[in-house]
Design a protein around this motif. Sequence first.
Motif, PDB file in Angstrom:
ATOM      1  N   PRO A 282      12.130  60.578 -12.665  1.00 29.86           N
ATOM      2  CA  PRO A 282      10.909  60.358 -13.239  1.00 29.86           C
ATOM      3  C   PRO A 282      10.682  58.972 -13.078  1.00 29.86           C
ATOM      4  O   PRO A 282      11.567  58.090 -12.840  1.00 29.86           O
ATOM      5  CB  PRO A 282      11.366  60.409 -14.685  1.00 29.86           C
ATOM      6  N   GLY A 283       9.262  58.686 -12.570  1.00 28.43           N
ATOM      7  CA  GLY A 283       8.921  57.400 -12.369  1.00 28.43           C
ATOM      8  C   GLY A 283       8.709  56.865 -10.953  1.00 28.43           C
ATOM      9  O   GLY A 283       7.914  55.976 -10.733  1.00 28.43           O
ATOM     10  N   ILE A 284       9.133  57.931 -10.206  1.00 25.08           N
ATOM     11  CA  ILE A 284       8.893  57.750  -8.512  1.00 25.08           C
ATOM     12  C   ILE A 284       7.983  58.679  -8.224  1.00 25.08           C
ATOM     13  O   ILE A 284       7.576  59.870  -8.527  1.00 25.08           O
ATOM     14  CB  ILE A 284      10.172  58.120  -8.009  1.00 25.08           C
ATOM     15  N   LEU A 285       6.786  58.209  -7.326  1.00 27.50           N
ATOM     16  CA  LEU A 285       5.756  58.956  -6.828  1.00 27.50           C
ATOM     17  C   LEU A 285       6.148  59.864  -5.843  1.00 27.50           C
ATOM     18  O   LEU A 285       7.470  59.827  -5.251  1.00 27.50           O
ATOM     19  CB  LEU A 285       4.848  57.958  -6.082  1.00 27.50           C
ATOM     20  N   SER A 286       5.501  61.115  -5.990  1.00 27.81           N
ATOM     21  CA  SER A 286       6.039  62.010  -4.943  1.00 27.81           C
ATOM     22  C   SER A 286       5.637  61.406  -3.430  1.00 27.81           C
ATOM     23  O   SER A 286       6.388  62.107  -2.596  1.00 27.81           O
ATOM     24  CB  SER A 286       5.116  63.400  -5.409  1.00 27.81           C
ATOM     25  N   GLN A 287       4.463  61.111  -3.314  1.00 26.12           N
ATOM     26  CA  GLN A 287       4.187  60.552  -2.093  1.00 26.12           C
ATOM     27  C   GLN A 287       3.527  59.003  -2.176  1.00 26.12           C
ATOM     28  O   GLN A 287       3.076  58.832  -3.256  1.00 26.12           O
ATOM     29  CB  GLN A 287       3.287  61.411  -1.092  1.00 26.12           C
ATOM     30  N   ALA A 288       3.468  58.255  -0.848  1.00 23.94           N
ATOM     31  CA  ALA A 288       3.098  56.883  -1.119  1.00 23.94           C
ATOM     32  C   ALA A 288       1.573  56.971  -1.392  1.00 23.94           C
ATOM     33  O   ALA A 288       0.810  57.683  -1.053  1.00 23.94           O
ATOM     34  CB  ALA A 288       3.196  56.329   0.400  1.00 23.94           C
ATOM     35  N   ASP A 289       1.070  56.041  -2.191  1.00 26.92           N
ATOM     36  CA  ASP A 289      -0.199  55.505  -2.384  1.00 26.92           C
ATOM     37  C   ASP A 289      -0.548  54.011  -2.103  1.00 26.92           C
ATOM     38  O   ASP A 289       0.395  53.320  -1.388  1.00 26.92           O
ATOM     39  CB  ASP A 289      -0.609  55.918  -4.007  1.00 26.92           C
ATOM     40  N   ASP A 290      -1.627  53.738  -2.669  1.00 28.20           N
ATOM     41  CA  ASP A 290      -1.952  52.340  -2.170  1.00 28.20           C
ATOM     42  C   ASP A 290      -1.306  51.236  -3.028  1.00 28.20           C
ATOM     43  O   ASP A 290      -1.388  50.186  -2.955  1.00 28.20           O
ATOM     44  CB  ASP A 290      -3.317  52.126  -2.458  1.00 28.20           C
ATOM     45  N   THR A 291      -0.419  51.703  -4.202  1.00 26.39           N
ATOM     46  CA  THR A 291       0.417  50.664  -4.671  1.00 26.39           C
ATOM     47  C   THR A 291       1.451  50.138  -3.985  1.00 26.39           C
ATOM     48  O   THR A 291       1.955  49.076  -4.252  1.00 26.39           O
ATOM     49  CB  THR A 291       0.810  51.172  -6.204  1.00 26.39           C
ATOM     50  N   GLY A 292       1.976  50.970  -3.033  1.00 20.20           N
ATOM     51  CA  GLY A 292       3.440  50.349  -2.255  1.00 20.20           C
ATOM     52  C   GLY A 292       4.400  50.757  -2.985  1.00 20.20           C
ATOM     53  O   GLY A 292       5.533  50.295  -2.449  1.00 20.20           O
ATOM     54  N   GLU A 293       4.465  51.343  -4.099  1.00 18.47           N
ATOM     55  CA  GLU A 293       5.693  51.756  -4.877  1.00 18.47           C
ATOM     56  C   GLU A 293       6.566  52.707  -4.351  1.00 18.47           C
ATOM     57  O   GLU A 293       6.093  53.618  -3.543  1.00 18.47           O
ATOM     58  CB  GLU A 293       5.340  51.815  -6.255  1.00 18.47           C
ATOM     59  N   PRO A 294       7.625  52.696  -4.794  1.00 16.91           N
ATOM     60  CA  PRO A 294       8.829  53.865  -4.204  1.00 16.91           C
ATOM     61  C   PRO A 294       8.166  55.361  -4.235  1.00 16.91           C
ATOM     62  O   PRO A 294       7.542  55.432  -5.415  1.00 16.91           O
ATOM     63  CB  PRO A 294       9.899  53.620  -4.653  1.00 16.91           C
ATOM     64  N   ASP A 295       8.355  55.974  -3.156  1.00 19.52           N
ATOM     65  CA  ASP A 295       8.022  57.352  -3.253  1.00 19.52           C
ATOM     66  C   ASP A 295       8.876  58.285  -2.658  1.00 19.52           C
ATOM     67  O   ASP A 295       9.724  57.902  -1.798  1.00 19.52           O
ATOM     68  CB  ASP A 295       6.564  57.604  -2.416  1.00 19.52           C
ATOM     69  N   MET A 296       9.012  59.562  -2.931  1.00 20.73           N
ATOM     70  CA  MET A 296       9.932  60.517  -2.556  1.00 20.73           C
ATOM     71  C   MET A 296      10.246  60.709  -1.177  1.00 20.73           C
ATOM     72  O   MET A 296      11.123  60.540  -0.467  1.00 20.73           O
ATOM     73  CB  MET A 296       9.653  61.731  -3.188  1.00 20.73           C
ATOM     74  N   VAL A 297       8.802  60.734  -0.411  1.00 20.66           N
ATOM     75  CA  VAL A 297       8.673  61.291   1.026  1.00 20.66           C
ATOM     76  C   VAL A 297       9.518  59.959   1.919  1.00 20.66           C
ATOM     77  O   VAL A 297      10.343  60.217   2.822  1.00 20.66           O
ATOM     78  CB  VAL A 297       7.349  61.476   1.600  1.00 20.66           C
ATOM     79  N   THR A 298       9.251  58.744   1.497  1.00 21.94           N
ATOM     80  CA  THR A 298       9.689  57.569   2.253  1.00 21.94           C
ATOM     81  C   THR A 298      11.053  57.521   1.963  1.00 21.94           C
ATOM     82  O   THR A 298      11.969  57.013   2.878  1.00 21.94           O
ATOM     83  CB  THR A 298       9.006  56.226   2.014  1.00 21.94           C
ATOM     84  N   LEU A 299      11.358  57.395   0.621  1.00 23.95           N
ATOM     85  CA  LEU A 299      13.043  57.405   0.235  1.00 23.95           C
ATOM     86  C   LEU A 299      13.826  58.601   1.076  1.00 23.95           C
ATOM     87  O   LEU A 299      14.927  58.121   1.500  1.00 23.95           O
ATOM     88  CB  LEU A 299      13.190  57.447  -1.351  1.00 23.95           C
ATOM     89  N   LEU A 300      13.189  59.820   1.101  1.00 24.04           N
ATOM     90  CA  LEU A 300      13.752  60.481   1.734  1.00 24.04           C
ATOM     91  C   LEU A 300      14.348  60.517   3.267  1.00 24.04           C
ATOM     92  O   LEU A 300      15.388  60.749   3.982  1.00 24.04           O
ATOM     93  CB  LEU A 300      13.385  62.263   1.466  1.00 24.04           C
ATOM     94  N   LYS A 301      12.958  59.973   3.909  1.00 12.57           N
ATOM     95  CA  LYS A 301      13.035  59.731   5.363  1.00 12.57           C
ATOM     96  C   LYS A 301      14.135  58.615   5.414  1.00 12.57           C
ATOM     97  O   LYS A 301      14.989  58.852   6.595  1.00 12.57           O
ATOM     98  CB  LYS A 301      11.743  59.138   5.882  1.00 12.57           C
TER      99      LYS A 301
END
Length: 253
Positions: free
Chosen positions: A30-49
């Motif tokens: 909880p608290g992690i974005l599913s995919q990147a947005d304009d906030t630049g905060e951590p997201d699942m797609v980038t973390l998994l890559k």
Amino acid sequence: MNADKHREAAAPLLPVLYEDNHLLVVLKTPGILSQADDTGEPDMVTLLKDDLKVRYNKPGNVFVGLVHRLDRPVGGVMVFAKTSKAASRLSESVRSRNFEKMYVALVHGMPPKPSATLRHYLSKDAARNIVTVHERPTADAKEAVLDYQVAASHGGLSLVVVRLHTGRPHQIRAQMAHLGCPLVYDRKYGAPPAKGERDLALWSASVGVHHPVSKEWLAFRALPPRNEPWAQFPDEAWRRAESMLAADKGSAW
């Protein structure tokens, strides 16, 4: 096929429930974005890559396809594609509603029936990021259907298992609040104030889908960690919830 298969490799960044050449199934925190947005905060797609590049020592770009989303405050099971072909086939499963999504939620109060199908029409105010529930078809509103079943009630709260038939933004949050049973900690949809800031009491507990290549039906399940507010319910309640999650696809409750 159950979801307890693991790939022997370097320790993954996120808990992996299943992995092969086509699929990657993990638990979202909880608290992690599913995919990147304009906030630049951590997201699942980038973390998994990044995780796949490190674990398999892959140079260059790594493909991770987003198949479905969870709201930022929601944790639990998520399925990702590791190839473009798998992403296309899984996305078609979502569109054709051959992608089963089940959740557990803690709500205030007791729903009027121990189990029911809810059919509403949801319109979203994008500027306020809030959904309005309508009883009848309304201009710009989309049909939203879910089944729920109460697993247990305790201390003014109910542990509810939800099967989604549609995947509208904030669907469970809005429809349960419309019943007079907002999710615990969901101030946006009418939950009472609570001490401290916590994530929504909503967890993606089971995802079922046909494998994009073998066509085998796969079910991936995981209950939320037994911390607050989930810890308020005893083992017996969670056993009932587990049996509901394991019910055959499309079966009546």
